[in-house]
Design a protein around this motif. Structure first.
Motif, PDB file in Angstrom:
ATOM      1  N   ASN A 105       0.846  -1.190   0.000  1.00 56.40           N
ATOM      2  CA  ASN A 105       0.000   0.000   0.000  1.00 56.40           C
ATOM      3  C   ASN A 105       0.886   1.246   0.000  1.00 56.40           C
ATOM      4  O   ASN A 105       1.495   1.568   1.011  1.00 56.40           O
ATOM      5  CB  ASN A 105      -0.904  -0.012   1.239  1.00 56.40           C
ATOM      6  N   GLY A 107      -0.108   4.337  -0.271  1.00 54.10           N
ATOM      7  CA  GLY A 107      -0.849   5.537   0.101  1.00 54.10           C
ATOM      8  C   GLY A 107      -0.704   5.925   1.567  1.00 54.10           C
ATOM      9  O   GLY A 107       0.101   5.356   2.314  1.00 54.10           O
ATOM     10  N   GLN A 108      -1.550   6.846   1.966  1.00 51.06           N
ATOM     11  CA  GLN A 108      -1.497   7.408   3.321  1.00 51.06           C
ATOM     12  C   GLN A 108      -2.681   6.997   4.180  1.00 51.06           C
ATOM     13  O   GLN A 108      -2.818   7.451   5.316  1.00 51.06           O
ATOM     14  CB  GLN A 108      -1.414   8.942   3.245  1.00 51.06           C
ATOM     15  N   VAL A 109      -3.535   6.133   3.642  1.00 49.41           N
ATOM     16  CA  VAL A 109      -4.661   5.588   4.409  1.00 49.41           C
ATOM     17  C   VAL A 109      -4.667   4.077   4.213  1.00 49.41           C
ATOM     18  O   VAL A 109      -4.123   3.564   3.226  1.00 49.41           O
ATOM     19  CB  VAL A 109      -6.012   6.192   3.962  1.00 49.41           C
ATOM     20  N   PRO A 172      -0.976   2.103   5.830  1.00 50.46           N
ATOM     21  CA  PRO A 172      -0.295   3.012   4.906  1.00 50.46           C
ATOM     22  C   PRO A 172       1.212   2.740   4.864  1.00 50.46           C
ATOM     23  O   PRO A 172       1.853   2.567   5.907  1.00 50.46           O
ATOM     24  CB  PRO A 172      -0.584   4.401   5.477  1.00 50.46           C
TER      25      PRO A 172
END
Length: 448
Positions: A105, A107-109, A172
C-alpha cells in the motif's frame, strides 16, 4: 489355434498414424470482447530453481535492480494468476521452494483487499494429472486432472479456498503477504512439482504486487520453515529476476514459419469474455440446417485464429523484454457466453452443443480437421458448464470435466429438442485452465 488369432493379429498390425478427416462446418469469430480488469499474470520462468523475483509491478525507485520492476498499480477489481514449477537442481537438493505474493500500500490511508474467489493447488498431492475419461459429469467439482483444472473450477463455482483470508487490511506504506505457500519436491520421484493459483480481488485503493520464489529457511532445529514478510521484502528490494529464463518470444511482426509465443510475466488486460452469441443484426442465434454445424473459436490467438482472423488474447501492457507479448491461452480468463438458440423451421429440430479440439489450421474454408482416432497428446483439461431449460421447461445446470486430445471431436454437452419457432437460451461458461493448449471450438450442430 483360433483362440490366439486376435493376439497374433495385434502383434502383426503396426501402430498406424491417426487419419486426418474434415468435418464441413463453418468457423465463426466469437462475438463480444474481454473486459478491462487488470490481471497480474505470473508464469515465467515456469520452472523456478533459485531465489529471486518472478514478477514485480512495484516502482523501480529504491530497488537494487530497477529493470526487475514494472511500475503498475492495481485498484478496484483485479486478478492474480500464478503458475510455477519447482524442480530439484540435483537429486540431493530437495529443499522446498516457496512462492510468495506480496502486496504493498503506497498511500497514506489503509487499503482493504477483499478476496472474492481464490484457489491454489499443488500437482502433488492435491491434483495429480490423472488419466481420466474424456467426458465426466462433475456436479460438485470433485473431478480434476492437474492443479490448473482444479483451481479454476473452484473459482468458476464462486468458491474461496479456506487458506485465503476473506479480507486483508494493509496499513499506509506497508506490505502484506497475500500468498506464502510451498511447492515441495521431497519425496517425489522425479523431484518435480507445480502449483496453480487464481485469485479474484477488489481493493479500496492503489496497491503494488510482486511474486517471488525463495527456498525454505531453517529453524534452530534444522527444520524447514516458511520465509517471513521481512525476508520476502528484502528479496524484493535487493533481488533480481529468477534465472534461467524461458525461451523469449518471436516478435509479432516476424514472418518466418517457426514461432515461439514465450511465457507470460506481466500485467494483462481482461479477466472475462462476456458475449451474446447471436446472428449479426439479430437478437437470436438461428440453429444450423439439419445435418450441419457451425463453431465459435475459444481462446483464439495470433497464428491460431482458425481462419476467422480473430485474436482473443489478452493484451499485456507491462512485460519483461524476454516474455510474451500477449497472454496467449488466456489462462485464468472466464468465458461467459449466452446463446439464444432459435428454430426458424416448421419442424422439430434436435440441437447439440459440444466443445471440440480440431487441428490448429487457418485453412478452414472446407471445414475443421480432426484425427481419427485422436492423437495421444492432451490439449485441454478442465470443467465447462452449461445452463439451460430442458425439454420439460425445467432449469438445468450441467458441469462436465473434459479431457480433449489433439484432433478430438466433442461429445454433446446437451441435446435440446426445439419446436418450430421456439427460442431457448443456453448459457455456456468456463475458465480457461492452465496446462491446456489453445485453441478449441464450441460447436452447435443440428441432427439429421
Amino acid at each position: 489355434m483360433l483362440s490366439f488369432l486376435p493376439i497374433l493379429l495385434a502383434q502383426a498390425t503396426p501402430n498406424l498414424p491417426p487419419k486426418e478427416i474434415i468435418k464441413p462446418q463453418e468457423v465463426r469469430a466469437l462475438p463480444g470482447q474481454l473486459d478491462s480488469v487488470l490481471v497480474f499474470n505470473s508464469n515465467s520462468p515456469e520452472v523456478v530453481q533459485q531465489d529471486g523475483i518472478l514478477l514485480s509491478t512495484f516502482p523501480p525507485i529504491g530497488k537494487r535492480v530497477p529493470t526487475a520492476h514494472l511500475d503498475q498499480a492495481f485498484e478496484g477489481r483485479f486478478d492474480i494468476f500464478a503458475h510455477h514449477i519447482a524442480k530439484a537442481l540435483t537429486p540431493e537438493d530437495l529443499r522446498t521452494l516457496y512462492l510468495g505474493i506480496i502486496v504493498h500500500n503506497p498511500g497514506q490511508v489503509p487499503v482493504t483487499v477483499d478476496t472474492l474467489q481464490a484457489a491454489s493447488y499443488l500437482s502433488q498431492p492435491d491434483a495429480p494429472f490423472l488419466d481420466i475419461p474424456s467426458f465426466v459429469d462433475n456436479p460438485i467439482g470433485s473431478v480434476f486432472a492437474g492443479p490448473g483444472s482444479r483451481a479454476v473450477n473452484e473459482v468458476l463455482r464462486g468458491q474461496r479456498q479456506e487458506e485465503f483470508s476473506p479480507q486483508l487490511v494493509i496499513p499506509p506504506g506497508e506490505s502484506r503477504m497475500i500468498l506464502n505457500v510451498p511447492i515441495p519436491v521431497k519425496p517425489l520421484t522425479p523431484p518435480l512439482n507445480g502449483r496453480s493459483t487464481l485469485m479474484r480481488l477488489r481493493s479500496t485503493g492503489k496497491v503494488y504486487i510482486a511474486s517471488l520464489g525463495m527456498f525454505a529457511k531453517t529453524d534452530d532445529n534444522g527444520n524447514e520453515r516458511a520465509p517471513t514478510l521481512e525476508e520476502w521484502q528484502t528479496l524484493l528490494d535487493t533481488g533480481d529476476l529468477v534465472t534461467p529464463r524461458d525461451q523469449p518470444p518471436t516478435p509479432l511482426s516476424a514472418t518466418q514459419n517457426a514461432f515461439a509465443y514465450g511465457r507470460v510475466a506481466g500485467v494483462a488486460v481482461g479477466s472475462q469474455w462476456l458475449s451474446q452469441v447471436v446472428d449479426r443484426g439479430s437478437d437470436r442465434l438461428n440453429i444450423p440446417n439439419p445435418g450441419q454445424a457451425f463453431s465459435y473459436g475459444l481462446s483464439l490467438l495470433y497464428r491460431g485464429t482458425m481462419g476467422t482472423g480473430q485474436n482473443q488474447n489478452a493484451k499485456v501492457i507491462k512485460r519483461y523484454p524476454d516474455t510474451a507479448y500477449e497472454a496467449h491461452g488466456n489462462y485464468g480468463i472466464e468465458y461467459n457466453l449466452a446463446m439464444p438458440l432459435y428454430n426458424p423451421t416448421s419442424q422439430d429440430r434436435a440441437v447439440t452443443l459440444a466443445v471440440e479440439n480440431p487441428l490448429k489450421r487457418e485453412d478452414t474454408q472446407q471445414g475443421l480437421r480432426f484425427f481419427e482416432p485422436p492423437a495421444r497428446s492432451v490439449f485441454f483439461r478442465g470443467t465447462v458448464r452449461v445452463r439451460y431449460k430442458d425439454d420439460a421447461g425445467l432449469p438445468q445446470t450441467r458441469s462436465v470435466h473434459l479431457v480433449l486430445r489433439r484432433g478430438q471431436q466433442g461429445d454433446p454437452l446437451v441435446t435440446l429438442n426445439l419446436k418450430p419457432g421456439e427460442r431457448r437460451l443456453v448459457e455456456f461458461d468456463f475458465i480457461y485452465p492452465p496446462d491446456a493448449t489453445p485453441p478449441q471450438v464450441l460447436t452447435v450442430r443440428t441432427l439429421d
